[in-house]
Enzyme design. Structure first.
Site, PDB file in Angstrom:
ATOM      1  N   ASP A   1       0.854  -1.169   0.000  1.00 57.48           N
ATOM      2  CA  ASP A   1       0.000   0.000   0.000  1.00 57.48           C
ATOM      3  C   ASP A   1       0.903   1.235   0.000  1.00 57.48           C
ATOM      4  O   ASP A   1       2.099   1.135   0.310  1.00 57.48           O
ATOM      5  CB  ASP A   1      -0.894  -0.029   1.244  1.00 57.48           C
ATOM      6  CG  ASP A   1      -1.769   1.196   1.346  1.00 57.48           C
ATOM      7  OD1 ASP A   1      -2.391   1.568   0.345  1.00 57.48           O
ATOM      8  OD2 ASP A   1      -1.810   1.795   2.439  1.00 57.48           O
TER       9      ASP A   1
ATOM     10  N   ASP B   1      -1.187  -0.801   6.055  1.00 58.36           N
ATOM     11  CA  ASP B   1      -1.328  -0.182   7.374  1.00 58.36           C
ATOM     12  C   ASP B   1      -2.765  -0.090   7.863  1.00 58.36           C
ATOM     13  O   ASP B   1      -2.989   0.276   9.011  1.00 58.36           O
ATOM     14  CB  ASP B   1      -0.734   1.230   7.350  1.00 58.36           C
ATOM     15  CG  ASP B   1      -1.578   2.177   6.514  1.00 58.36           C
ATOM     16  OD1 ASP B   1      -1.913   1.823   5.367  1.00 58.36           O
ATOM     17  OD2 ASP B   1      -1.909   3.269   6.996  1.00 58.36           O
TER      18      ASP B   1
ATOM     19  N   ASP C   1      -6.400  -2.910   3.787  1.00 56.30           N
ATOM     20  CA  ASP C   1      -5.312  -3.753   3.293  1.00 56.30           C
ATOM     21  C   ASP C   1      -5.387  -5.182   3.832  1.00 56.30           C
ATOM     22  O   ASP C   1      -4.561  -6.020   3.465  1.00 56.30           O
ATOM     23  CB  ASP C   1      -3.950  -3.163   3.681  1.00 56.30           C
ATOM     24  CG  ASP C   1      -3.744  -1.773   3.118  1.00 56.30           C
ATOM     25  OD1 ASP C   1      -4.050  -1.577   1.929  1.00 56.30           O
ATOM     26  OD2 ASP C   1      -3.300  -0.884   3.857  1.00 56.30           O
TER      27      ASP C   1
END
Length: 925
Positions: A381, A725, A729
């Protein structure tokens, strides 16, 4: 499917739906033993050990005591089961702590203190500032006059900025005292795990409202595990409880992951088993021939003249039991032990502690450390993972004019400042969109300054930048938006908000200018979602160039646009929008379709560029990890239609097929729109593309697309690592072979779902290059075997048990501290990881090499024994007798052996296997 929830009615909903007791446990007391045994015996190696143990129960064929296998087997599986039980017990304690937390609810019109686990669907739950939301609630009241409250959702999506939530219009103006007595019905869908969507309807019973239907969205909810912030109190109706909350539905317990080394060990175990069968058949036939030709002639053998029908199986099965130590049962317990130590090495690594937040690295999964050394694809990400998630307005392009290019800061650009002072219409409209096309709430502080509560850092940066350029968003009261430009005040009435979604990639607001009555549509979004909607005749080339220029500088871009609406057009559209907003079936799709009817023929105003600073060490980490991967050319896949994407895919595939470089030297880039089409309509071609390429760069993709990418790469036998994070995700992290979560101020949802958690992205470099490589090198080991030809055990049962459990585990345990290269060397030369990625330390070819060497030495020992003189045979016989007669002669015997080796003329032909067997027996004795 729908569910109907009666508000504040203790009887109607109490037994229809589950209570608020959450459970993350994997086992229960009743299913623990069968479920755990089923999981452990799903591996071929364990099935093999069970087969051997069962064969030893047949007293006719077993040459050793069954305890030599059953003892280690029970011990090893008890250790594994105990570890699983301990982990599950910790999950139980965590659940117990959450379930017994005290909360305020309304029962029979009175607020009471109860345990969180006793909340039922339909109960009204009261929260105070900084309280954790115990279940999914529909907000019906807050302490704010505007009906707003602020929640922190970092546990869900990893974003630290506060989100605003608002009570439904039907509940506006209800007094605090009446909230205890409110009655009504909520019509909502069955539980799902989509944290960004809630399509429901609310109907309050008289005297509160006259049965009007009020649509509900995710903006009207407080989800479990969020925290109430900057709001004195709030209350809501429980709609989903326990494991049926959105977080509970998506939480789950990930399936156990099988590492590449474990998979290889299972395959090699199968190969050894096949070899055993061949050996057993040969020795079994030879044994039966010897029995019929020689054994019956010996008086001490006592073979019966006629045996049972299964007599021919006795000797082969005896040899199978004797050869079973080719696969030492200690492999499993040794690997479990050393893998636990590898995980602890990660926990104890002081160089992987984030000093800013005092966050250490942590290995949640203790079984896959060696896979870190074989990672081929890293999927990461960006926001909050690679960056600080702190946005700063840097540059902009308004009506073709670039600002901030000279000094890197548009807010200090004299040309822009002069344009604002001169009242440029283009600049004023641009700043107006920046100021009010958002969900920001301005709050007047006691000192008179204005604070902004924004749902995203991007919106916060835009509003602050507009304020610095004298377009100040000062008040948001009900549906009235108030801004100040220099000394004048401008008011707008907010008519509708067309919310941002990951599919639309834009948001819009419909406002009415209170001075002249004009209705205006203001929009902002990604270039791919705004620029194609430009009105006919407007040139967008300059804006495309601006987006490309800012993107190359690593800046986040947004395109701003607006369109004036006619009264009739808006009224007709408003009816369709309200109808779509109240439907319970495909609401999001219906709303998106209606929004599309309004969002067209835009006048593009300009482009903003916001800097999201990279975390410390990210560029160096990426550069190092990139050097682990072969470099090559980058190909682009783009398109807005199926035909465009198909042609782009075909072009890229053709380039890859005819390239003279290695296929894995080629990388490709694709955007989210094209990826959606490729995954839906051209999955086979896209999979081929993934096989031919080495690196994939995907921009502006949704959480589900991230997970699908991981799935495709795994289907091509690549070892994947995903790092993120936030809660968006989690799917990608759990889908990957190795999941890494960023913990700390960005939130813990990803870290809790991951196999490893680290405080900063830069620690990924050390996690892979140091811990991953060392773990892989240390886990690879050698197989060995000892076999006989008589069908009778040479050693006693205790010796065999000790050999299988302890002796063979010593090399593995010793290697846990092995370092073939220093940490500094590994960090400075990441290309060394190629050796681990290729799996060259443990694969069929290396195994065949070691197996061949052992077979050669075995055959060499037999060959040399055939030419040994009588001296060596008598010597071994003497040592054998002394070993059993007096343990005190051990050292004399060893000296005698070495003296015999030195004096024997046939020194080159001495059977060292004799010495090995003797020393082994001495140790066992």
């Amino acid at each position: 499917m729908k569910r109907y929830i009666y508000i504040n009615d203790d009887e109607s909903s109490q037994y229809l739906y589950c209570d608020n007791r959450i459970s993350n446990r994997k086992y229960t007391l009743l299913n623990f033993l069968p479920k755990n045994l089923w999981e452990q015996f799903s591996r071929f190696m364990n099935q093999y050990f069970l087969l051997i143990a069962c064969l030893q129960l047949w007293s006719l064929i077993t040459p050793v005591n069954p305890a030599s296998t059953w003892g280690p087997l029970i011990f090893i599986f008890a250790v594994s089961a105990s570890k699983e039980a301990w982990d599950d017990y910790n999950r139980y304690l965590s659940d117990k702590k959450a379930n017994e937390k005290e909360v305020w609810v309304v029962r029979q019109g009175i607020k009471k203190h109860i345990k969180a686990q006793d909340i039922h669907v339909g109960n009204i739950v009261w929260l105070r500032e900084n309280d954790e939301v115990p279940c999914d609630l529909v907000l019906i009241g807050t302490s704010e006059a505007q009906g707003l409250c602020y929640v922190e959702t970092s546990a869900l999506d990893g974003e630290t900025d506060l989100k605003t939530r608002v009570i439904p219009p039907a509940c506006m103006g209800i007094d605090l005292e009446l909230l205890h007595k409110i009655k009504g019905l909520i019509e909502c869908p069955n539980p799902d795990k989509d944290i960004r969507r809630f399509d429901a309807n609310l109907r309050l019973f008289p005297p509160f409202i006259d049965n009007d239907l009020c649509p509900l969205t995710i903006k009207n909810t407080l989800l479990q595990s969020c925290y109430l912030r900057n709001t004195e109190w709030a209350c809501g109706v429980a709609v989903y409880t326990g494991n049926e909350t959105k977080l509970g539905m998506s939480r789950g317990i990930p399936e156990p992951k099988l590492t590449a080394v474990d998979a290889m060990i299972d395959k090699l175990t199968g190969a050894i088993f096949v070899f055993q069968i061949v050996v057993v058949m040969v020795l079994g036939i030879a044994g039966n021939v010897w029995k019929d030709t020689e054994a019956r002639k010996q008086w001490y053998v006592l073979y019966p003249e006629e045996g049972p029908w299964y007599e021919l199986l006795v000797i082969p099965l005896r040899f199978e039991l004797l050869c079973s130590i080719m696969i030492p049962i200690s492999i499993k317990v040794s690997l479990d032990l050393v893998k636990g130590l590898y995980a602890k090495f990660i926990d104890w690594d002081n160089e992987m502690i984030d000093r800013e937040t005092s966050t250490p690295a942590h290995a949640t999964n203790t079984a896959i450390s060696e896979d870190l050394g074989q990672v081929e694809y890293i999927l990461t990400d960006k926001t909050g993972t690679l960056t600080e998630n702190r946005m700063i307005f840097r540059r902009c392009c308004i009506n073709g004019i670039f600002y901030g290019n000279e000094n890197g800061n548009a807010l200090k650009d004299e040309e822009l400042i002069n344009a604002v002072a001169g009242g440029s219409s283009d600049v004023i409209r641009f700043l107006t969109v920046m100021a009010i096309c958002n969900t920001v709430v301005p709050i007047q502080s006691k000192s008179g300054s204005i604070l902004y509560k924004a749902q995203s850092q991007d919106e916060d940066a835009l509003v602050h930048a507009a304020a610095q350029l004298h377009m100040v968003f000062v008040n948001k009261n009900s549906n009235t938006l108030e801004i100040k430009f220099h000394a004048s005040t401008i008011q707008y009435e907010a008519l509708e908000i067309l919310e941002f979604t990951s599919d639309r990639k834009r948001m819009s607001v419909v406002v009415k200018d209170c001075q002249n009555g004009r209705i205006i549509l203001l929009s902002k979004g990604a270039d791919e979602a705004i620029l194609p909607l430009a009105c006919a005749g407007q040139q967008t080339r300059t804006f495309v160039e601006a987006v490309d220029q800012y993107a190359q500088l690593g800046l986040r871009t947004l395109c701003l646009a607006w369109r004036e609406l006619k009264e009739e057009e808006y009224q007709e559209w408003s009816l369709m929008f309200k109808e779509a907003s109240s439907t319970l079936v495909d609401r999001e799709w219906r709303i998106a379709e209606v929004c599309q009817r309004l969002e067209h023929d835009f006048e593009i105003l300009g482009v903003t560029a916001i800097e999201d600073r990279l975390q410390d060490g990210v560029p160096e980490t990426i550069e190092t990890l990139r050097s682990c991967l072969p470099k090559g050319q980058l190909l682009l896949i783009d398109g807005k239609t199926e035909d465009e994407v198909r042609r782009s895919l075909e072009r890229v595939l053709l380039t890859m097929r005819i390239t003279t470089s290695e296929p894995k030297d080629v990388a490709f880039a694709i955007d989210g729109w094209s990826l959606e089409i490729a995954l839906k309509h051209y999955r086979k071609a896209f999979t081929e593309l993934a096989i031919l390429s080495r690196t994939a760069i995907c921009c502006r993709v949704t959480p589900s697309q991230k997970a699908q990418l991981v799935e495709i790469l795994k289907s091509c036998d690549y070892r994947t690592l995903a790092i993120g994070d936030g809660g968006n995700d989690v799917r990608m992290i759990q889908q990957a072979d190795i999941g890494v979560g960023i913990s700390g101020r960005e939130g813990l949802q990803a870290a809790r779902a991951a196999d490893y958690s680290i405080g900063r992205f830069r620690f990924l470099k050390r996690l892979i290059l140091v811990h991953g490589r060392y773990s892989y090198n240390r886990t690879t080991f050698f197989f060995s075997f000892v076999s006989g030809v008589s069908g009778t055990s040479l050693f006693n049962s205790v010796s065999l048990m000790a050999y299988n459990v302890f002796y063979t585990s010593i090399p593995v345990l010793v290697s846990v501290l092995d370092k073939d290269l220093s940490e500094d060397t590994v960090m400075q030369h990441p290309q060394i990881l190629f050796y681990c990625q290729a799996g060259r330390l443990l694969n069929p070819s290396t195994f065949a090499g070691w197996f061949g060497r052992s077979l050669f030495h075995f055959l060499y020992a037999i060959a040399t024994s055939c030419y040994m003189g009588q001296f060596s045979c008598l010597l071994y016989h003497q040592l054998d007798l002394q070993c059993h007669s007096n343990i005190g002669n051990v050292y004399n015997n060893v000296s005698l052996v070495w003296t015999a080796i030195l004096l024997d003329d046939n020194i080159g032909k001495f059977p060292f296997s004799v010495l090995y067997s003797y020393l082994f027996r001495v140790a066992s004795f």
